[in-house]
Every structure is written in C-alpha cells, then in structure tokens.
Design a protein around this motif. Structure first.
Motif, PDB file in Angstrom:
ATOM      1  N   ALA A  81       0.824  -1.212   0.000  1.00 57.98           N
ATOM      2  CA  ALA A  81       0.000   0.000   0.000  1.00 57.98           C
ATOM      3  C   ALA A  81       0.858   1.262   0.000  1.00 57.98           C
ATOM      4  N   SER A  82       1.954   1.236   0.750  1.00 58.64           N
ATOM      5  CA  SER A  82       2.794   2.436   0.865  1.00 58.64           C
ATOM      6  C   SER A  82       3.537   2.755  -0.425  1.00 58.64           C
ATOM      7  N   GLU A  83       3.675   1.768  -1.302  1.00 57.59           N
ATOM      8  CA  GLU A  83       4.370   2.001  -2.566  1.00 57.59           C
ATOM      9  C   GLU A  83       3.458   2.610  -3.637  1.00 57.59           C
ATOM     10  N   CYS A  84       2.157   2.563  -3.426  1.00 54.17           N
ATOM     11  CA  CYS A  84       1.238   3.042  -4.469  1.00 54.17           C
ATOM     12  C   CYS A  84       1.316   4.558  -4.709  1.00 54.17           C
ATOM     13  N   PHE A  88       2.542   5.349  -8.363  1.00 50.54           N
ATOM     14  CA  PHE A  88       1.400   5.590  -9.241  1.00 50.54           C
ATOM     15  C   PHE A  88       0.645   6.880  -8.927  1.00 50.54           C
ATOM     16  N   MET A  89       1.142   7.663  -7.990  1.00 46.37           N
ATOM     17  CA  MET A  89       0.501   8.905  -7.575  1.00 46.37           C
ATOM     18  C   MET A  89      -0.980   8.684  -7.249  1.00 46.37           C
ATOM     19  N   THR A  90      -1.256   7.614  -6.518  1.00 48.56           N
ATOM     20  CA  THR A  90      -2.633   7.348  -6.109  1.00 48.56           C
ATOM     21  C   THR A  90      -3.062   8.353  -5.051  1.00 48.56           C
ATOM     22  N   PRO A  91      -4.344   8.687  -5.024  1.00 46.19           N
ATOM     23  CA  PRO A  91      -4.837   9.589  -3.986  1.00 46.19           C
ATOM     24  C   PRO A  91      -4.632   8.977  -2.598  1.00 46.19           C
ATOM     25  N   LYS A  92      -4.470   9.820  -1.617  1.00 42.53           N
ATOM     26  CA  LYS A  92      -4.301   9.349  -0.256  1.00 42.53           C
ATOM     27  C   LYS A  92      -5.495   8.494   0.157  1.00 42.53           C
ATOM     28  N   GLY A  93      -5.216   7.298   0.637  1.00 44.95           N
ATOM     29  CA  GLY A  93      -6.273   6.432   1.125  1.00 44.95           C
ATOM     30  C   GLY A  93      -6.860   5.496   0.095  1.00 44.95           C
ATOM     31  N   MET A  94      -6.477   5.617  -1.167  1.00 45.85           N
ATOM     32  CA  MET A  94      -7.043   4.707  -2.177  1.00 45.85           C
ATOM     33  C   MET A  94      -6.679   3.261  -1.876  1.00 45.85           C
ATOM     34  N   VAL A  95      -5.421   3.032  -1.489  1.00 47.20           N
ATOM     35  CA  VAL A  95      -4.965   1.700  -1.085  1.00 47.20           C
ATOM     36  C   VAL A  95      -4.388   1.823   0.315  1.00 47.20           C
ATOM     37  N   GLN A  96      -4.949   1.089   1.252  1.00 42.78           N
ATOM     38  CA  GLN A  96      -4.487   1.207   2.634  1.00 42.78           C
ATOM     39  C   GLN A  96      -4.549  -0.121   3.366  1.00 42.78           C
ATOM     40  N   THR A  97      -3.864  -0.161   4.499  1.00 45.16           N
ATOM     41  CA  THR A  97      -3.755  -1.398   5.269  1.00 45.16           C
ATOM     42  C   THR A  97      -4.354  -1.228   6.652  1.00 45.16           C
ATOM     43  N   VAL A  98      -5.100  -2.236   7.072  1.00 42.48           N
ATOM     44  CA  VAL A  98      -5.607  -2.313   8.434  1.00 42.48           C
ATOM     45  C   VAL A  98      -4.874  -3.464   9.096  1.00 42.48           C
ATOM     46  N   MET A  99      -4.059  -3.146  10.093  1.00 44.08           N
ATOM     47  CA  MET A  99      -3.153  -4.139  10.682  1.00 44.08           C
ATOM     48  C   MET A  99      -3.475  -4.381  12.146  1.00 44.08           C
ATOM     49  N   ALA A 100      -3.540  -5.639  12.519  1.00 38.04           N
ATOM     50  CA  ALA A 100      -3.793  -5.996  13.910  1.00 38.04           C
ATOM     51  C   ALA A 100      -2.722  -5.381  14.816  1.00 38.04           C
ATOM     52  N   GLY A 101      -3.160  -4.678  15.852  1.00 39.87           N
ATOM     53  CA  GLY A 101      -2.212  -4.023  16.747  1.00 39.87           C
ATOM     54  C   GLY A 101      -1.853  -2.621  16.314  1.00 39.87           C
ATOM     55  N   LYS A 218      -2.384   4.311 -15.309  1.00 41.56           N
ATOM     56  CA  LYS A 218      -1.212   4.905 -14.678  1.00 41.56           C
ATOM     57  C   LYS A 218       0.105   4.383 -15.252  1.00 41.56           C
ATOM     58  N   VAL A 219      -0.007   3.642 -16.350  1.00 43.34           N
ATOM     59  CA  VAL A 219       1.158   3.105 -17.050  1.00 43.34           C
ATOM     60  C   VAL A 219       0.950   3.307 -18.546  1.00 43.34           C
ATOM     61  N   TYR A 220       2.016   3.716 -19.237  1.00 42.39           N
ATOM     62  CA  TYR A 220       1.985   3.809 -20.695  1.00 42.39           C
ATOM     63  C   TYR A 220       3.074   2.892 -21.223  1.00 42.39           C
ATOM     64  N   ASN A 222       5.233   0.107 -20.887  1.00 41.95           N
ATOM     65  CA  ASN A 222       5.573  -0.496 -19.587  1.00 41.95           C
ATOM     66  C   ASN A 222       6.301   0.513 -18.704  1.00 41.95           C
ATOM     67  N   LEU A 223       5.906   1.769 -18.848  1.00 41.58           N
ATOM     68  CA  LEU A 223       6.574   2.860 -18.141  1.00 41.58           C
ATOM     69  C   LEU A 223       5.640   3.513 -17.123  1.00 41.58           C
ATOM     70  N   MET A 224       6.203   3.902 -15.993  1.00 39.94           N
ATOM     71  CA  MET A 224       5.440   4.608 -14.964  1.00 39.94           C
ATOM     72  C   MET A 224       5.254   6.063 -15.394  1.00 39.94           C
ATOM     73  N   VAL A 225       4.023   6.423 -15.691  1.00 42.46           N
ATOM     74  CA  VAL A 225       3.773   7.795 -16.145  1.00 42.46           C
ATOM     75  C   VAL A 225       2.966   8.592 -15.124  1.00 42.46           C
ATOM     76  N   ASP A 226       2.742   8.008 -13.976  1.00 40.75           N
ATOM     77  CA  ASP A 226       2.053   8.730 -12.904  1.00 40.75           C
ATOM     78  C   ASP A 226       2.888   8.727 -11.632  1.00 40.75           C
ATOM     79  N   LEU A 227       4.203   8.572 -11.789  1.00 41.37           N
ATOM     80  CA  LEU A 227       5.047   8.553 -10.604  1.00 41.37           C
ATOM     81  C   LEU A 227       5.120   9.932  -9.966  1.00 41.37           C
ATOM     82  N   HIS A 228       5.363   9.948  -8.669  1.00 40.23           N
ATOM     83  CA  HIS A 228       5.467  11.201  -7.910  1.00 40.23           C
ATOM     84  C   HIS A 228       6.937  11.593  -7.870  1.00 40.23           C
TER      85      HIS A 228
END
Length: 299
Positions: A81-84, A88-101, A218-220, A222-228
C-alpha cells in the motif's frame, strides 16, 4: 489439533536435519523450496484475475482497496500500500492497510492482537468502509480471527471481499467472494510462514496492485507515467521516460517537465502532439487519465 493439520504447519521432509546442515546446504535447501513459490502462484492466476477485475471498477468508481492482516501478513499489506502513492501517484487512502495491533505492530510484534474477530471489525469500521470498497484478508494459515472478522463485516455491508491464504479449504474462504489459496507446502523452518507463504503473498499483492494501476491508466507501454517525482532519482526517471516515449532529447524533456511540474503524462502529450500544457491536461482529463487515448485525441 486443528492447526497441526494445516499444510503451513507441517514439517518439511527436505529440511528435517536443518540444524545439522552446513551454511551452503541450508542455502541450497531454502533456494530449492523458494523455486516452488512461482509455480504455486501460477496455479491461482485465474483467481487473481477475478480479484483484479473486481478491484479495478471499484477504484475507478471512487472506492478503496483495503489489505487486512496480522503480523507478517499485515506488514506485507503495509509495504504494498505504501508504494502506491510514489509509484502511481494514487490519492491518499485509495490503497491502505488495516493491521492488527495498529501501525506500531509493523515494527514491534504484537501477534496476540490477531486473535479477535471483533477487533478486525472494529478497526475496519473505523475506516468508514462502504459497499464501493474492496477488502483483502491476508492470512497464511487461513484461520486468523482478525482478518476473518474484518471480512465478515465487509460482507455484511456489501463490500467485495477477497481472501489470500496458503492452505486449501481455509476458514477465511467462507467469508470471501473470491478465495485465493496459494499452497506452497511446508516451510523449511516449520510454521515460519514469513518464508514461502509470505513470498507468495508478496508476489500476488504485487500483481494485484500493479495490474490494477495499469488498467487505471497509470502506465503507458511499460513505463510509470504517474510517478510522484519528488526526489532526484524520480525526476531523472521522469526525464528518461519522457525521452524514451517521445524521442525528445534529455534537455527537451527536462524543459517540458519543468512546465508540468514534473508530471509525466502531460509532458508526453505536449511533446507527442506539440500542444500546450492546458490542451494536454484537457485531453488527459477527457481520456480518463489514459495517455494513449489522450494522444489519439489529437489524431
């Protein structure tokens, strides 16, 4: 007794004398077992296909993707999730993790926190889950209460649910719309699912997030075209990407990227079609973010 019957808890016949092996022998044994992981993943590709084809429209429609897990499983979710956002310049919260503890458990083991189904529900509920979201419960054993509780809650509110485990006919599959069971066999170190099982899960999460982002434009090629591009390495990658696609010189790519504030998509369209930044951005917006469609817009 229930645990002892799980494949992930069995003893590996190839490592019965692990404590008596030389370093070279242990390395060979682990490497031979690791070779089996990709083949196990190959067997579940149809299930991963189903999962991705539900995730893409969910995210395209404003939904979110949640990884839920405990221990190693939770940590794998955090990593993916932290790599997205940077990749890919994903909006905050689009991919996230819920972790026990909680997130502290990423650094400090809190394995006891995985034993409550209710806590899995409580933690997921706190993220204001909706039926537009997708939830992936990750558990090597397939019986961990925390992600099971989370998936039960997700199903109750109508969110699409996916389970990722390493045992056949796992408990968690009973609360999943799509059950991915990647069976890699007993670990070299008995029960240590941070090894083959975690490797398989990492591979699958990589597939899920990468293919989803490709299908979201977010890819053109095989290239990352939405990287931050917020550091030197990524700015240099942005320049190389623009140069590679448009055949512009390094200096030309840099000049246009400065105009776009190092956004690769409009830079490509500007150079490919000799248009202004405003025209490029309008074409990208009208093409739902797909560079190929934006280029074709001017044809």
């Amino acid at each position: 007794m229930e645990l002892s019957r799980l494949t992930t808890e069995q003893r590996n016949k190839n490592s019965m004398d692990l404590d008596q092996m030389s370093t070279a022998e242990m390395l060979h044994t682990i490497n031979e077992e690791d070779k089996k992981v990709a083949f196990a993943v190959e067997k579940v590709l149809p299930k991963i296909d189903i999962a991705v084809n539900h995730i893409v429209p969910a995210l395209a429609g404003g939904g979110r993707l949640f990884y839920v897990g405990a221990g190693t499983s939770g940590r794998l979710g955090v990593i993916d999730a932290s790599e997205c956002p940077p990749t890919f310049m994903t909006p905050k919260g689009m991919v996230q993790t819920v972790m026990a503890g909680g997130m502290d458990a990423f650094f400090n083991a809190a394995e006891g926190s995985e034993d409550s189904e209710q806590q899995g529900e409580v933690d997921l509920r706190a993220r204001k889950l909706t039926k537009q979201d997708v939830v992936i419960g990750i558990t090597a054993s397939g019986r961990t209460p925390y992600p099971i509780g989370a998936l039960k809650y997700a199903q109750d509110i109508g969110a699409y649910t996916i389970s990722l485990s390493s045992n056949q006919d796992s408990l968690i599959r009973n609360v999943a719309d799509c059950a991915i069971e990647v069976v890699v066999g007993p670990e070299v170190l008995t029960g240590s699912t941070r090894m083959k099982a975690a490797t398989a899960h990492k591979m699958i999460l990589n597939m899920i997030s990468t293919i989803t982002m490709v299908k979201l434009g977010k890819v053109y090629e095989n290239l990352m075209v939405d990287l931050h591009a917020n550091n030197f390495k990524l700015r240099e990658r942005a320049k190389r990407t623009v140069s590679e696609v448009t055949k512009a010189t390094y200096d030309e790519a840099e000049k246009v990227l400065i105009q776009t504030n190092y956004k690769v998509k409009p830079a490509i369209v500007m150079l490919e079609k000799n248009v202004t930044l405003q025209e490029a951005e309008e074409a990208i917006a009208q093409s739902d973010g797909y560079v190929r469609k934006a280029i074709d817009h001017f044809s």
